[in-house]
Design a protein around this motif. Structure first.
Motif, mmCIF file in Angstrom:
data_model
loop_
_atom_site.group_PDB
_atom_site.id
_atom_site.type_symbol
_atom_site.label_atom_id
_atom_site.label_comp_id
_atom_site.label_asym_id
_atom_site.label_seq_id
_atom_site.Cartn_x
_atom_site.Cartn_y
_atom_site.Cartn_z
ATOM 1 N N UNK A 228 0.829 -1.211 0.000
ATOM 2 C CA UNK A 228 0.000 0.000 0.000
ATOM 3 C C UNK A 228 0.864 1.263 0.000
ATOM 4 N N UNK A 229 1.915 1.254 0.804
ATOM 5 C CA UNK A 229 2.772 2.425 0.872
ATOM 6 C C UNK A 229 3.552 2.650 -0.410
ATOM 7 N N UNK A 230 4.087 1.586 -0.989
ATOM 8 C CA UNK A 230 4.894 1.713 -2.191
ATOM 9 C C UNK A 230 4.044 2.138 -3.391
ATOM 10 N N UNK A 231 2.825 1.633 -3.469
ATOM 11 C CA UNK A 231 1.945 2.027 -4.569
ATOM 12 C C UNK A 231 1.708 3.538 -4.549
ATOM 13 N N UNK A 232 1.485 4.103 -3.379
ATOM 14 C CA UNK A 232 1.280 5.554 -3.295
ATOM 15 C C UNK A 232 2.528 6.299 -3.759
ATOM 16 N N UNK A 233 3.678 5.753 -3.492
ATOM 17 C CA UNK A 233 4.913 6.395 -3.960
ATOM 18 C C UNK A 233 4.994 6.362 -5.492
ATOM 19 N N UNK A 234 4.327 5.383 -6.100
ATOM 20 C CA UNK A 234 4.308 5.269 -7.559
ATOM 21 C C UNK A 234 3.130 6.025 -8.181
ATOM 22 N N UNK A 235 2.306 6.676 -7.359
ATOM 23 C CA UNK A 235 1.260 7.529 -7.898
ATOM 24 C C UNK A 235 -0.101 6.898 -8.049
ATOM 25 N N UNK A 236 -0.305 5.715 -7.454
ATOM 26 C CA UNK A 236 -1.628 5.088 -7.466
ATOM 27 C C UNK A 236 -1.848 4.379 -6.143
ATOM 28 N N UNK A 237 -2.985 3.739 -5.991
ATOM 29 C CA UNK A 237 -3.308 3.020 -4.759
ATOM 30 C C UNK A 237 -3.142 1.522 -4.973
ATOM 31 N N UNK A 238 -2.856 0.817 -3.903
ATOM 32 C CA UNK A 238 -2.969 -0.638 -3.871
ATOM 33 C C UNK A 238 -3.928 -0.971 -2.748
ATOM 34 N N UNK A 239 -4.842 -1.883 -3.003
ATOM 35 C CA UNK A 239 -5.851 -2.192 -1.991
ATOM 36 C C UNK A 239 -6.061 -3.692 -1.847
ATOM 37 N N UNK A 240 -6.143 -4.120 -0.581
ATOM 38 C CA UNK A 240 -6.489 -5.500 -0.240
ATOM 39 C C UNK A 240 -7.969 -5.604 0.140
ATOM 40 N N UNK A 241 -8.719 -4.533 -0.083
ATOM 41 C CA UNK A 241 -10.173 -4.539 0.136
ATOM 42 C C UNK A 241 -10.791 -5.758 -0.537
ATOM 43 N N UNK A 242 -11.736 -6.391 0.138
ATOM 44 C CA UNK A 242 -12.262 -7.661 -0.357
ATOM 45 C C UNK A 242 -12.908 -7.539 -1.735
ATOM 46 N N UNK A 243 -13.640 -6.446 -1.988
ATOM 47 C CA UNK A 243 -14.391 -6.364 -3.249
ATOM 48 C C UNK A 243 -14.520 -4.900 -3.689
ATOM 49 N N UNK A 244 -13.477 -4.314 -4.249
ATOM 50 C CA UNK A 244 -13.599 -2.920 -4.693
ATOM 51 C C UNK A 244 -14.448 -2.737 -5.938
ATOM 52 N N UNK A 245 -14.502 -3.775 -6.806
ATOM 53 C CA UNK A 245 -15.291 -3.701 -8.036
ATOM 54 C C UNK A 245 -16.400 -4.749 -7.971
ATOM 55 N N UNK A 246 -17.671 -4.350 -7.941
ATOM 56 C CA UNK A 246 -18.758 -5.330 -7.844
ATOM 57 C C UNK A 246 -18.763 -6.358 -8.969
ATOM 58 N N UNK A 247 -18.319 -5.948 -10.152
ATOM 59 C CA UNK A 247 -18.423 -6.823 -11.322
ATOM 60 C C UNK A 247 -17.228 -7.761 -11.494
ATOM 61 N N UNK A 248 -16.203 -7.647 -10.643
ATOM 62 C CA UNK A 248 -15.034 -8.511 -10.756
ATOM 63 C C UNK A 248 -14.838 -9.300 -9.466
ATOM 64 N N UNK A 249 -14.033 -10.355 -9.572
ATOM 65 C CA UNK A 249 -13.718 -11.151 -8.390
ATOM 66 C C UNK A 249 -13.017 -10.290 -7.356
#
Length: 444
Positions: A228-249
Motif C-alpha cells: 500500500x505504501x509503495x503504490x502511493x509512492x508510484x502515484x496510485x493506490x494498492x488495496x487488499x479490500x475484499x471487493x472494490x469492483x462489484x463486477x469482478x472477483x
C-alpha cells in the motif's frame, strides 16, 4: 537490534507499531537517538489503542477506556527487530512491537499474542505448524470519481479487462513490481511468484512457507503495509479490500499449512495422494469451526460482497482434493508436502487473527479426532451444501455465541472484537457504498 541501526546511520527516525484488531498499525514516531530506550524498556500506550474501530475511534462503553482510566500497556519489540520502510522518502526504520501487561504477561487482546497462544499449544504437543500465504490485491487509480486501473507507466494506457496470468499485465507495471521485490528483500519478506489475476488490475504474490507461524503472519502484515505504501509512492493506490469492483472477483488471502512432528516429518503425509488421518482430522476441525470463525475471514461489511457463488471465492462449508470451488482444498503434488489450503479469507483480514483461527481449528480437529464429511467432486457452487455466513451481522453473532472460539481465543479478545464489530456495523449502515469504499480502500 542496535547493530542494525549502526549499520544504517542514514536512518534518523523510527516508527514503533503494533497491529490492532483490524490489523491497523498503531504506534509512535521516535528520533533514532532514543532507540536504546525503546529496545531496552519498550514503550507505552493504552490497551484501548489495540481495540479501536476502523476509523481509529474508541469503542463506546469499552471497559478499556474510562472504566479503567484508559490504562497503559507495555509494548516491547518482537523478534523481527528493525527493518527499513522503503515506501517513505526519508530513510526510516520500522520496529514491530506487541503488548504486555505491567507484570510482564502477554496482553490477551493483542492479536499477535492470540496467534502465539495457538502456536504454544502445538509446541506443547511437540508439533510445529508450517504456514504460507497468497495475497491478492488491486492496483487502483482512485484520483477520480470512479475507481479504475492505473495507466501503465510503460505505455500510458489503461488495461480495461482482467487478464488471468498475463505476462503483459505484469510487464505493464514492471517498475512497481521491481521496486516491490527489492523492498521485500530489504525487509526480509519472502515474496515468491507474482501473477496477474481475474480482477481489473488485480495481482497475487505468494509468500514462501515458514516453520514459524508468527513470522508467516508478520510477513503478511508487513507485506500489506509495504504494498500500500509503495503504490502511493508510484502515484496510485494498492488495496487488499475484499471487493472494490462489484463486477469482478474480489481479493482473497489463501493460507497453506501443514504440521511437522518432533523429527521434522509432515504429519499430513502418508506417502500417497490422499494424505494421512491427521490431515483429515485437521480438515474436520477447520470445517467445524468455519461458521463461527467467519468473522475473522470476513471482518468488514464489504467482505461479504466477495463470498458469493461463482466469483472465485468459496461460499459453502466443504473440502476437496485439487478443487478451487471448495473452502478447503488439498493440493496435489509431492506427498511429502501434503497440506491444507484454506481459501475462505479475504485480503482485508488481520493475518494474526486469521491464522490463529485456522491453526487453532486444525489443532482442535486433531486433538478431538474429528471426522470430516466426504470430499466433494465437481462444482461446489452447484451443490446443496451448508453455507458460510453471508452477512456481517450473522457472522458477528456466531463468533460471539460460539462454543468453539473460546477454545482458541482468550475471552478478552472475543469481547473486544465483538464490541468493535458491532460499533462498525452500526456506523457503516449510515454510509453510502461510495463512502464505505473510501474507508476500506486504504485501511484494510
Amino acid at each position: 537490534m542496535k547493530d542494525w541501526l549502526r549499520k544504517h546511520p542514514q536512518v534518523r527516525t523510527i516508527r514503533v507499531a503494533a497491529a490492532d484488531l483490524n490489523g491497523q498499525p498503531r504506534g509512535k514516531r521516535i528520533p533514532t537517538r532514543f532507540a536504546d530506550k525503546i529496545t531496552a524498556d519498550g514503550t507505552r500506550f493504552p490497551f484501548s489503542v489495540l481495540n479501536l474501530d476502523i476509523w481509529g475511534e474508541d469503542i463506546e462503553d469499552s471497559p478499556l477506556v474510562f472504566d479503567t482510566g484508559d490504562a497503559d500497556g507495555v509494548l516491547r519489540p518482537t523478534e523481527r527487530g528493525f527493518m527499513p520502510m522503503p515506501w517513505l522518502e526519508a530513510p526510516t526504520a520500522l520496529l514491530p512491537i506487541w503488548m504486555f501487561r505491567e507484570n510482564g504477561k502477554p496482553y490477551e487482546g493483542d492479536p499477535r499474542h492470540a496467534l502465539a497462544r495457538v502456536v504454544d499449544r502445538y509446541k506443547a504437543l511437540g508439533l510445529t505448524p508450517v504456514a504460507a500465504m497468497e495475497l491478492e490485491f488491486f492496483l487502483i487509480d482512485d484520483s477520480g470519481k470512479t475507481l479504475q486501473v492505473p495507466p501503465s507507466p510503460r505505455s500510458g494506457k489503461r488495461r480495461k479487462a482482467a487478464e488471468i496470468m498475463s505476462i503483459r499485465a505484469l510487464d505493464a507495471f514492471d517498475t512497481f513490481f521491481t521496486d516491490l521485490y527489492d523492498a521485500c528483500e530489504e525487509m526480509d519478506i519472502p515474496a515468491d511468484t507474482a501473477i496477474s489475476e481475474s480482477g481489473l488490475g488485480q495481482f497475487e504474490i505468494n509468500l514462501m512457507h515458514q516453520e514459524d507461524a508468527l513470522r508467516a503472519a508478520d510477513d503478511a502484515w508487513l507485506f500489506k503495509l509495504l504494498v500500500k505504501g509503495l503504490a502511493r509512492r508510484h502515484g496510485f493506490a494498492a488495496s487488499f479490500m475484499a471487493k472494490p469492483y462489484p463486477e469482478y472477483s474480489g481479493n482473497g488471502l489463501h493460507t497453506h499449512f501443514s504440521v511437522l512432528d518432533r523429527d521434522g516429518r509432515n504429519i499430513f503425509s502418508n506417502g500417497g495422494p490422499e494424505g494421512s488421518l491427521k490431515l483429515r482430522q485437521a480438515i474436520a476441525g477447520c470445517l467445524h469451526a468455519m461458521p463461527d470463525s467467519t468473522l475473522l475471514f470476513a471482518p468488514h461489511s464489504n467482505s461479504f460482497d466477495r463470498l458469493v457463488p461463482e466469483a472465485h471465492a468459496p461460499n459453502a462449508v466443504c473440502w476437496a482434493y485439487e478443487n478451487r470451488t471448495a473452502a478447503i482444498r488439498v493440493p496435489s503434488g509431492n506427498p511429502a508436502a501434503r497440506r491444507i489450503e484454506h481459501r475462505v479469507a479475504g485480503g482485508d483480514v488481520n493475518p494474526y487473527l486469521m491464522l490463529a483461527a485456522i491453526l487453532g481449528a486444525g489443532l482442535l480437529g486433531i486433538e478431538q479426532e474429528l471426522t470430516p464429511p466426504p470430499p466433494i467432486t465437481g462444482n461446489a457452487y452447484a451443490m446443496d451444501l451448508p453455507l458460510i455466513h453471508d452477512n456481517w451481522a450473522d457472522a458477528i453473532e456466531a463468533f460471539e455465541k460460539s462454543s468453539i472460539m473460546p477454545q482458541i481465543f482468550a475471552p478478552e479478545l472475543i469481547r473486544n472484537l465483538v464490541m468493535t464489530k458491532r460499533q462498525e456495523l452500526h456506523y457503516m449502515a449510515e454510509l453510502s457504498p461510495v463512502e464505505q469504499t473510501e474507508i476500506y480502500l486504504d485501511t484494510v
